[in-house]
Design a protein around this motif. Structure first.
Motif, mmCIF file in Angstrom:
data_model
loop_
_atom_site.group_PDB
_atom_site.id
_atom_site.type_symbol
_atom_site.label_atom_id
_atom_site.label_comp_id
_atom_site.label_asym_id
_atom_site.label_seq_id
_atom_site.Cartn_x
_atom_site.Cartn_y
_atom_site.Cartn_z
ATOM 1 N N ARG A 40 0.722 -1.298 -0.171
ATOM 2 C CA ARG A 40 0.128 0.040 -0.005
ATOM 3 C C ARG A 40 0.971 1.425 -0.013
ATOM 4 N N ALA A 41 2.125 1.181 0.555
ATOM 5 C CA ALA A 41 2.905 2.117 0.294
ATOM 6 C C ALA A 41 3.487 2.349 -0.907
ATOM 7 N N GLY A 42 3.142 1.463 -1.683
ATOM 8 C CA GLY A 42 3.984 1.684 -3.037
ATOM 9 C C GLY A 42 5.499 1.156 -3.273
ATOM 10 N N LYS A 43 5.927 0.590 -2.150
ATOM 11 C CA LYS A 43 7.338 0.104 -2.230
ATOM 12 C C LYS A 43 7.393 -1.265 -3.052
ATOM 13 N N ILE A 44 6.343 -2.220 -2.794
ATOM 14 C CA ILE A 44 6.553 -3.577 -3.324
ATOM 15 C C ILE A 44 5.702 -3.297 -4.806
ATOM 16 N N LYS A 45 6.484 -3.470 -5.716
ATOM 17 C CA LYS A 45 5.614 -3.445 -7.197
ATOM 18 C C LYS A 45 5.448 -4.347 -7.854
ATOM 19 N N PRO A 46 4.812 -4.754 -8.782
ATOM 20 C CA PRO A 46 4.382 -5.749 -9.699
ATOM 21 C C PRO A 46 5.556 -6.308 -10.315
ATOM 22 N N ASN A 47 5.897 -7.647 -10.106
ATOM 23 C CA ASN A 47 6.852 -8.632 -10.500
ATOM 24 C C ASN A 47 8.101 -8.654 -9.683
ATOM 25 N N ASP A 48 8.265 -7.696 -8.536
ATOM 26 C CA ASP A 48 9.211 -7.723 -7.310
ATOM 27 C C ASP A 48 9.093 -9.266 -6.681
ATOM 28 N N ALA A 49 10.491 -9.679 -6.752
ATOM 29 C CA ALA A 49 11.050 -10.887 -6.094
ATOM 30 C C ALA A 49 10.983 -10.699 -4.552
ATOM 31 N N ILE A 50 10.174 -11.599 -3.934
ATOM 32 C CA ILE A 50 10.076 -11.643 -2.362
ATOM 33 C C ILE A 50 9.993 -13.007 -1.772
ATOM 34 N N ALA A 51 11.131 -12.833 -0.807
ATOM 35 C CA ALA A 51 11.082 -14.064 0.030
ATOM 36 C C ALA A 51 10.461 -13.931 1.296
ATOM 37 N N ILE A 52 9.649 -14.969 1.777
ATOM 38 C CA ILE A 52 9.078 -14.606 3.149
ATOM 39 C C ILE A 52 9.580 -15.997 3.904
ATOM 40 N N ALA A 53 9.632 -15.897 5.179
ATOM 41 C CA ALA A 53 9.982 -16.924 6.271
ATOM 42 C C ALA A 53 9.484 -16.626 7.589
ATOM 43 N N GLY A 54 8.514 -17.884 7.978
ATOM 44 C CA GLY A 54 7.958 -17.869 9.210
ATOM 45 C C GLY A 54 8.701 -18.876 10.057
ATOM 46 N N PHE A 55 8.690 -18.424 11.440
ATOM 47 C CA PHE A 55 9.261 -19.704 12.319
ATOM 48 C C PHE A 55 8.797 -19.424 13.837
ATOM 49 N N GLY A 56 8.588 -20.660 14.496
ATOM 50 C CA GLY A 56 8.207 -20.741 15.878
ATOM 51 C C GLY A 56 7.559 -21.828 16.495
ATOM 52 N N ALA A 57 6.647 -21.895 17.251
ATOM 53 C CA ALA A 57 6.314 -23.127 17.790
ATOM 54 C C ALA A 57 5.833 -24.043 16.972
ATOM 55 N N GLY A 58 6.415 -25.261 17.704
ATOM 56 C CA GLY A 58 6.253 -26.505 17.101
ATOM 57 C C GLY A 58 7.263 -27.698 17.223
ATOM 58 N N LEU A 59 8.408 -27.139 17.109
ATOM 59 C CA LEU A 59 9.037 -26.020 16.113
ATOM 60 C C LEU A 59 8.411 -26.208 14.810
ATOM 61 N N SER A 60 8.379 -25.375 14.077
ATOM 62 C CA SER A 60 7.823 -25.142 12.589
ATOM 63 C C SER A 60 8.551 -23.854 11.898
ATOM 64 N N TRP A 61 9.085 -24.057 10.904
ATOM 65 C CA TRP A 61 9.740 -23.204 10.104
ATOM 66 C C TRP A 61 9.438 -23.384 8.586
ATOM 67 N N GLY A 62 9.334 -22.191 7.816
ATOM 68 C CA GLY A 62 9.479 -22.429 6.149
ATOM 69 C C GLY A 62 9.479 -21.195 5.607
ATOM 70 N N ALA A 63 9.808 -21.287 4.197
ATOM 71 C CA ALA A 63 9.990 -20.275 3.495
ATOM 72 C C ALA A 63 9.417 -20.460 2.030
ATOM 73 N N ALA A 64 9.097 -19.309 1.442
ATOM 74 C CA ALA A 64 8.612 -19.146 0.038
ATOM 75 C C ALA A 64 8.937 -18.193 -0.613
ATOM 76 N N VAL A 65 9.327 -18.134 -1.813
ATOM 77 C CA VAL A 65 9.742 -17.074 -2.941
ATOM 78 C C VAL A 65 8.711 -17.145 -3.946
ATOM 79 N N PHE A 66 8.256 -15.588 -4.165
ATOM 80 C CA PHE A 66 7.302 -15.383 -5.174
ATOM 81 C C PHE A 66 7.800 -14.149 -5.719
ATOM 82 N N ARG A 67 6.819 -13.722 -6.872
ATOM 83 C CA ARG A 67 6.819 -12.618 -7.419
ATOM 84 C C ARG A 67 5.337 -12.027 -7.280
ATOM 85 N N TRP A 68 5.408 -10.715 -6.848
ATOM 86 C CA TRP A 68 4.129 -10.040 -6.476
ATOM 87 C C TRP A 68 3.305 -9.917 -7.729
ATOM 88 N N ALA A 69 1.890 -10.242 -7.781
ATOM 89 C CA ALA A 69 0.954 -10.054 -8.761
ATOM 90 C C ALA A 69 1.433 -10.771 -10.030
#
Length: 329
Positions: free
Chosen positions: A300-329
């Motif tokens: 919403r701030a216009g920082k992430i733009k169409p086709n930007d490559a983004i890596a996300i990663a979550g981690f925490g209880a479980g223990l569980s953790w994971g990552a994904a790589v995607f392009r926006w839009a």
């Protein structure tokens, strides 16, 4: 309206696009200065160790997991340019459901998404990443076309407000994205992991004697060691599957658990600091909501733009953790 019937065969493989995002937080803000009136702490002590300056806290009678999830979902649906009746599936990633039988169905009803199947998914702070991978399989198999994925948690319900080790960390909120079937697949790679041997490091356990759940307990030092060791590995695995290098990334969005963890992972991966998204100072740790909250803020701030490559990663209880790589839009 979806042009894929519920009986579409697995041979009709589809790609995944990310077409809208949304978020919601309670109105009430709890600052570090206010917390210092409740426990033996200070703004400087909290900020220097976590990066947190404030957090949004649900107000009894005004906020619920359902209400925040619905608001975030409505924003994401509007941003995607579809209607609730276009949705085929709603996945609600949460560990703090309003109803132990599940909250996704109530969210579906309030959204007016009459055609959508709805279910809860629980993977703690990794919930949004696990939900993203789960949703993508329904799209890639040709089963569903439009999916609303919501990450939402109200951890303030389960905080011991006399324990300064944990009460300073957590806030409440919800974030959402709409995924849609597409000829082009923008989910480029992912990696998921679990290790039950570390289950005792972070808990919100049921107390049989009291017939309720005990407050959150956490071994902060061990969780930190686990995160800075394990998160870079799964990001590298996801990047490998995406056929990308860290230099190809436009953004890194980690679960917002602690600014020190974000800094350590970014440094180990040799990613520019200005690519590592952080809204820790405003929100604290919102568990499954933290990644989509940050994603929506940057979109919403216009920082992430169409086709930007983004890596996300979550981690925490479980223990569980994971990552994904995607392009926006």
């Amino acid at each position: 309206m979806s042009d894929l019937s519920p009986n579409s065969t697995i041979n009709q493989l589809q790609g995944v696009r990310f077409i809208g995002s949304g978020s919601a937080v309670p109105a009430k803000i709890l600052t570090n200065a206010e917390l210092s009136q409740m426990v033996d702490t200070s703004d400087e002590w909290i900020a220097s160790r976590t990066g947190i300056r404030q957090r949004f806290i649900a107000t009894k009678g005004e906020d619920s997991l359902t209400s925040l999830a619905v608001k975030a979902g409505q924003q994401a649906i509007a941003a995607a340019g579809i209607t609730p009746t276009d949705l085929d599936l709603i996945i609600l990633a949460t560990s703090t459901t309003d109803d132990l039988f599940g909250t996704a169905g109530k969210v579906q009803g309030l959204l007016g998404a009459d055609r959508a199947v709805a279910f809860d998914l629980s993977a703690a702070c990794s919930g949004f990443v696990f939900g993203l991978v789960t949703a993508s399989q329904f799209i890639r198999s040709g089963t569903y076309r439009n999916i609303l994925l919501i990450g939402a948690d109200l951890l303030s319900r389960w905080v011991d407000w006399s324990d300064r080790r944990t009460c300073i960390l957590f806030g409440d909120g919800a974030g959402a994205v709409v995924l849609q079937a597409s000829e082009q697949d923008n989910l480029l790679g992912f990696e998921l992991r679990s290790d039950g041997k570390g289950n005792n490091l972070l808990n919100l356990g049921y107390n049989e004697d009291k017939s309720t759940y005990d407050p959150i307990t956490m071994n902060g030092q061990e969780v930190y060691r686990f995160a800075v060791r394990s998160v870079p590995e799964v990001i590298e695995k996801a990047l490998y599957r995406a056929n990308l290098q860290t230099a190809d990334l436009d953004w890194l969005i980690l679960h917002q658990a602690n600014q020190r963890i974000i800094d350590a992972v970014q440094t180990r991966l040799k990613i520019d600091a200005d690519k590592a998204v952080s809204n820790m100072s405003k929100h604290g740790n919102t568990s499954a909501a933290s990644i989509p909250l940050a994603l929506d803020e940057w979109v919403r701030a216009g920082k992430i733009k169409p086709n930007d490559a983004i890596a996300i990663a979550g981690f925490g209880a479980g223990l569980s953790w994971g990552a994904a790589v995607f392009r926006w839009a």
